[in-house]
Scaffold this motif. Structure first.
Motif, PDB file in Angstrom:
ATOM      1  N   THR A 290      13.531  -4.340 -29.395  1.00 41.90           N
ATOM      2  CA  THR A 290      13.594  -4.174 -28.044  1.00 41.90           C
ATOM      3  C   THR A 290      14.121  -5.093 -27.284  1.00 41.90           C
ATOM      4  OG1 THR A 290      11.250  -4.107 -28.359  1.00 41.90           O
ATOM      5  CG2 THR A 290      11.890  -1.808 -28.264  1.00 41.90           C
ATOM      6  N   PRO A 291      13.477  -4.961 -26.427  1.00 40.07           N
ATOM      7  CA  PRO A 291      14.421  -6.463 -25.661  1.00 40.07           C
ATOM      8  C   PRO A 291      12.760  -6.861 -25.952  1.00 40.07           C
ATOM      9  CG  PRO A 291      14.895  -4.720 -24.052  1.00 40.07           C
ATOM     10  CD  PRO A 291      14.086  -4.043 -25.421  1.00 40.07           C
ATOM     11  N   ALA A 292      12.909  -8.319 -25.777  1.00 44.66           N
ATOM     12  CA  ALA A 292      11.590  -9.620 -25.430  1.00 44.66           C
ATOM     13  C   ALA A 292      12.644 -11.182 -25.811  1.00 44.66           C
ATOM     14  CB  ALA A 292      11.362  -9.737 -27.560  1.00 44.66           C
ATOM     15  N   PHE A 293      11.091 -11.490 -25.348  1.00 42.58           N
ATOM     16  CA  PHE A 293      11.386 -13.227 -24.381  1.00 42.58           C
ATOM     17  C   PHE A 293      10.095 -14.039 -24.619  1.00 42.58           C
ATOM     18  CE2 PHE A 293      12.630 -10.231 -20.954  1.00 42.58           C
ATOM     19  CZ  PHE A 293      13.800 -10.249 -20.748  1.00 42.58           C
ATOM     20  N   ALA A 294      10.883 -14.948 -25.578  1.00 40.34           N
ATOM     21  CA  ALA A 294       9.826 -16.352 -25.163  1.00 40.34           C
ATOM     22  C   ALA A 294       8.567 -16.968 -24.544  1.00 40.34           C
ATOM     23  CB  ALA A 294      10.650 -17.389 -26.547  1.00 40.34           C
ATOM     24  N   LEU A 310       4.957 -14.673 -27.623  1.00 41.50           N
ATOM     25  CA  LEU A 310       5.721 -13.802 -27.861  1.00 41.50           C
ATOM     26  C   LEU A 310       6.057 -12.179 -27.141  1.00 41.50           C
ATOM     27  CD1 LEU A 310       9.331 -13.175 -28.691  1.00 41.50           C
ATOM     28  CD2 LEU A 310       7.269 -12.441 -30.794  1.00 41.50           C
ATOM     29  N   GLN A 311       6.358 -12.175 -25.545  1.00 41.61           N
ATOM     30  CA  GLN A 311       6.698 -10.859 -25.051  1.00 41.61           C
ATOM     31  C   GLN A 311       7.375  -9.841 -25.146  1.00 41.61           C
ATOM     32  OE1 GLN A 311       7.225 -11.570 -20.965  1.00 41.61           O
ATOM     33  NE2 GLN A 311       5.835 -13.093 -21.273  1.00 41.61           N
ATOM     34  N   ILE A 312       7.585  -8.438 -26.051  1.00 42.90           N
ATOM     35  CA  ILE A 312       7.817  -7.464 -26.019  1.00 42.90           C
ATOM     36  C   ILE A 312       7.636  -6.548 -24.978  1.00 42.90           C
ATOM     37  CG2 ILE A 312       8.705  -6.160 -27.772  1.00 42.90           C
ATOM     38  CD1 ILE A 312       6.938  -7.077 -29.564  1.00 42.90           C
ATOM     39  N   ILE A 313       8.972  -6.395 -24.319  1.00 42.39           N
ATOM     40  CA  ILE A 313       8.849  -5.463 -22.868  1.00 42.39           C
ATOM     41  C   ILE A 313       9.725  -4.238 -23.644  1.00 42.39           C
ATOM     42  CG2 ILE A 313      10.157  -5.490 -20.901  1.00 42.39           C
ATOM     43  CD1 ILE A 313       8.211  -7.683 -21.250  1.00 42.39           C
ATOM     44  N   GLU A 314       9.045  -3.198 -23.378  1.00 41.79           N
ATOM     45  CA  GLU A 314       9.852  -2.145 -23.418  1.00 41.79           C
ATOM     46  C   GLU A 314       9.858  -0.742 -22.211  1.00 41.79           C
ATOM     47  OE1 GLU A 314       6.278   0.755 -26.219  1.00 41.79           O
ATOM     48  OE2 GLU A 314       5.138  -1.050 -26.163  1.00 41.79           O
ATOM     49  N   ILE A 315      10.938  -0.313 -21.949  1.00 40.66           N
ATOM     50  CA  ILE A 315      12.021   0.307 -21.049  1.00 40.66           C
ATOM     51  C   ILE A 315      11.900   1.891 -21.043  1.00 40.66           C
ATOM     52  CG2 ILE A 315      13.374   0.183 -19.781  1.00 40.66           C
ATOM     53  CD1 ILE A 315      13.888  -2.905 -20.593  1.00 40.66           C
ATOM     54  N   CYS A 325       1.767  -8.922 -25.412  1.00 44.24           N
ATOM     55  CA  CYS A 325       2.575 -10.316 -25.723  1.00 44.24           C
ATOM     56  C   CYS A 325       1.648 -11.140 -26.637  1.00 44.24           C
ATOM     57  CB  CYS A 325       1.566 -11.193 -23.862  1.00 44.24           C
ATOM     58  SG  CYS A 325       2.372 -10.283 -22.435  1.00 44.24           S
ATOM     59  N   PHE A 326       2.377 -11.403 -27.739  1.00 47.75           N
ATOM     60  CA  PHE A 326       1.337 -11.201 -28.803  1.00 47.75           C
ATOM     61  C   PHE A 326       1.870 -13.835 -28.354  1.00 47.75           C
ATOM     62  CE2 PHE A 326       3.709  -8.022 -29.496  1.00 47.75           C
ATOM     63  CZ  PHE A 326       2.627  -7.474 -30.594  1.00 47.75           C
ATOM     64  N   LEU A 327      -0.047 -13.811 -28.390  1.00 50.75           N
ATOM     65  CA  LEU A 327      -0.464 -15.679 -28.324  1.00 50.75           C
ATOM     66  C   LEU A 327      -0.360 -15.880 -29.133  1.00 50.75           C
ATOM     67  CD1 LEU A 327      -3.366 -14.602 -25.207  1.00 50.75           C
ATOM     68  CD2 LEU A 327      -0.645 -14.728 -24.399  1.00 50.75           C
ATOM     69  N   ASP A 328       0.226 -15.617 -30.410  1.00 49.99           N
ATOM     70  CA  ASP A 328      -0.390 -16.568 -31.872  1.00 49.99           C
ATOM     71  C   ASP A 328       1.333 -17.476 -31.867  1.00 49.99           C
ATOM     72  OD1 ASP A 328      -1.324 -17.951 -33.964  1.00 49.99           O
ATOM     73  OD2 ASP A 328      -1.854 -16.436 -34.984  1.00 49.99           O
ATOM     74  N   THR A 329       1.948 -18.469 -31.099  1.00 49.09           N
ATOM     75  CA  THR A 329       2.946 -18.850 -30.779  1.00 49.09           C
ATOM     76  C   THR A 329       2.376 -19.387 -32.308  1.00 49.09           C
ATOM     77  OG1 THR A 329       1.894 -20.724 -29.812  1.00 49.09           O
ATOM     78  CG2 THR A 329       3.314 -18.808 -28.542  1.00 49.09           C
ATOM     79  N   ASP A 330       1.639 -20.454 -32.843  1.00 43.71           N
ATOM     80  CA  ASP A 330       1.716 -20.700 -34.030  1.00 43.71           C
ATOM     81  C   ASP A 330       2.717 -20.050 -35.294  1.00 43.71           C
ATOM     82  OD1 ASP A 330       0.770 -23.089 -33.216  1.00 43.71           O
ATOM     83  OD2 ASP A 330      -0.962 -23.405 -33.825  1.00 43.71           O
ATOM     84  N   LEU A 338      12.543 -20.196 -32.663  1.00 41.79           N
ATOM     85  CA  LEU A 338      12.183 -20.050 -31.474  1.00 41.79           C
ATOM     86  C   LEU A 338      11.634 -21.454 -31.175  1.00 41.79           C
ATOM     87  CD1 LEU A 338      10.585 -17.208 -30.250  1.00 41.79           C
ATOM     88  CD2 LEU A 338      12.944 -17.983 -29.643  1.00 41.79           C
ATOM     89  N   PRO A 339      12.367 -22.551 -30.442  1.00 37.40           N
ATOM     90  CA  PRO A 339      12.264 -24.259 -30.202  1.00 37.40           C
ATOM     91  C   PRO A 339      10.988 -24.097 -29.660  1.00 37.40           C
ATOM     92  CG  PRO A 339      13.067 -23.391 -27.884  1.00 37.40           C
ATOM     93  CD  PRO A 339      13.346 -21.924 -29.890  1.00 37.40           C
ATOM     94  N   THR A 340      10.544 -25.521 -30.701  1.00 33.16           N
ATOM     95  CA  THR A 340       8.892 -25.361 -30.323  1.00 33.16           C
ATOM     96  C   THR A 340       8.135 -26.244 -28.968  1.00 33.16           C
ATOM     97  OG1 THR A 340       8.530 -27.590 -31.601  1.00 33.16           O
ATOM     98  CG2 THR A 340       8.503 -25.521 -32.707  1.00 33.16           C
ATOM     99  N   THR A 341       9.064 -26.756 -27.633  1.00 31.33           N
ATOM    100  CA  THR A 341       9.111 -27.201 -26.394  1.00 31.33           C
ATOM    101  C   THR A 341      10.426 -26.687 -25.999  1.00 31.33           C
ATOM    102  OG1 THR A 341      10.352 -29.506 -27.483  1.00 31.33           O
ATOM    103  CG2 THR A 341       7.482 -29.794 -27.433  1.00 31.33           C
ATOM    104  N   LEU A 342      10.190 -26.190 -24.913  1.00 33.83           N
ATOM    105  CA  LEU A 342      11.285 -26.446 -23.724  1.00 33.83           C
ATOM    106  C   LEU A 342      11.944 -27.305 -22.496  1.00 33.83           C
ATOM    107  CD1 LEU A 342      13.199 -23.382 -23.345  1.00 33.83           C
ATOM    108  CD2 LEU A 342      12.044 -22.976 -21.820  1.00 33.83           C
TER     109      LEU A 342
END
Length: 345
Positions: A290-294, A310-315, A325-330, A338-342
């Motif tokens: 499914t669509p997701a976003f960092a 990490l956001q997983i979007i359900e439509i 929203c899965f918050l354990d980005t480490d 995914l890049p560790t900085t933006l």
């Protein structure tokens, strides 16, 4: 020497594994590795964790390598590997842990009573990158089934099944194995397999996993919906965001057990406890079919953005039914490359 061969050699306490040498070792390793992605998908559906799935597959490969000289060829190599992987997963599941989503553990919390209580990581159903679990296939229908059966809701529903029922349902319904093939794998009867499948279907029907849109392909309407979501979230426009959500949309944040439902509680949380996300940036990716976003928050130094979720979007039916929203980005950002900085764009 490959990772599989090296692990097998280390387990055996030698510099080689089994009776294979030279080119033979390389050929065997290639034959085993060809099945790694689909086995990881199978183990992920069984275990609900990409990390545990990869551990289970590595264990499967090592066991196969070490015992290959005993493989009599009465079944295909693929079937033999699935038998080993199933036994590995059943052993891991004997501990009794069933991974869950926040809504499996409690009812929704009104935003006025919101408290952030983190639970251990082995509590939660975890996200997975599509590329780790979906082998390349040319049949669009087969590809659609594969994506559908790694959705968070479907994998969460599988966790309600006893381990052997879980294996039967995945092998029969997802991988389209014959009942006789599953019976041989599990060393049981066709009647037992059919009975387990019937019970598993009934349990899945009771849990009613929602049917959400998968990421490939997304039609123009869904693409526009996601573009509007990004604009609303990055602009922190709660009115625009509300217009994109179903009335009973859900908002989850593992490892916190809190989950919210409905426009007022979701936007109320984002404007209070979650207000630090104002000014964030979203980078598109795909997770669980499914669509997701960092999700990157503004850094405390004000220089660029740092990983937050990490956001997983359900439509569902043209609107967003869940924001996970899965918050354990480490853990998640390296897994998804995914890049560790933006940088500040």
């Amino acid at each position: 020497m490959s990772d599989t061969a090296a692990a097998a050699a280390a387990a055996a306490g030698t510099g080689t594994a089994g009776t294979e040498t030279g080119a033979g070792r390389g050929e065997l390793d290639a034959r085993l590795e060809k099945h790694r992605t689909e086995l990881t998908g199978y183990c992920y559906r069984m275990l609900g964790s990409p990390f545990e799935a990869e551990d289970a597959v590595q264990d499967t490969m090592v066991r196969a390598w070490k015992s290959f000289d005993k493989f009599e060829g009465r079944s295909s190599l693929r079937s033999w590997l699935y038998r080993i992987a199933t036994n590995v997963c059943l052993d891991m599941l004997n501990a009794g842990n069933r991974r869950a989503r926040p809504m499996d553990l409690s009812g929704p919390t009104p935003v006025a009573q919101a408290q952030l209580t983190a639970l251990p990581e082995n509590t939660w159903l975890e996200p997975v990158p599509d590329g780790r679990v979906l082998p390349s296939v040319t049949d669009p229908a087969e590809a659609a089934v594969s994506r559908e059966t790694i959705r968070l809701a479907f994998v969460a529903a599988l966790q309600h099944l006893p381990p052997k029922q879980r294996a039967v349902l995945i092998l029969r319904e997802v991988l389209s194995w014959k009942a006789s093939e599953v019976a041989e794998l599990l060393e049981t009867t066709v009647a037992s397999v059919n009975s387990a499948l019937q019970r598993a279907r009934a349990t899945i029907a009771e849990s009613e996993p929602t049917v959400t849109e998968t990421a490939d392909p997304l039609d123009e309407e869904h693409q526009r919906l996601l573009e509007r979501y990004v604009a609303a979230f990055e602009g922190y426009d709660m009115k625009a965001l509300t217009a994109l959500l179903h009335d009973d949309a859900k908002f989850t944040m593992p490892p916190f057990d809190l989950w919210l439902q409905g426009h007022d509680d979701i936007t109320g949380f984002m404007l209070t406890i979650g207000a630090g996300c104002r000014g964030s940036r979203l980078v598109p990716t795909v997770a669980n079919g499914t669509p997701a976003f960092a999700h990157y928050k503004p850094s405390e130094s004000g220089d660029g953005f740092t990983p937050w979720a990490l956001q997983i979007i359900e439509i569902e039916n043209g609107k967003i039914s869940a924001m996970n929203c899965f918050l354990d980005t480490d853990r998640w950002f390296p897994l998804f490359d995914l890049p560790t900085t933006l940088a500040d764009a």
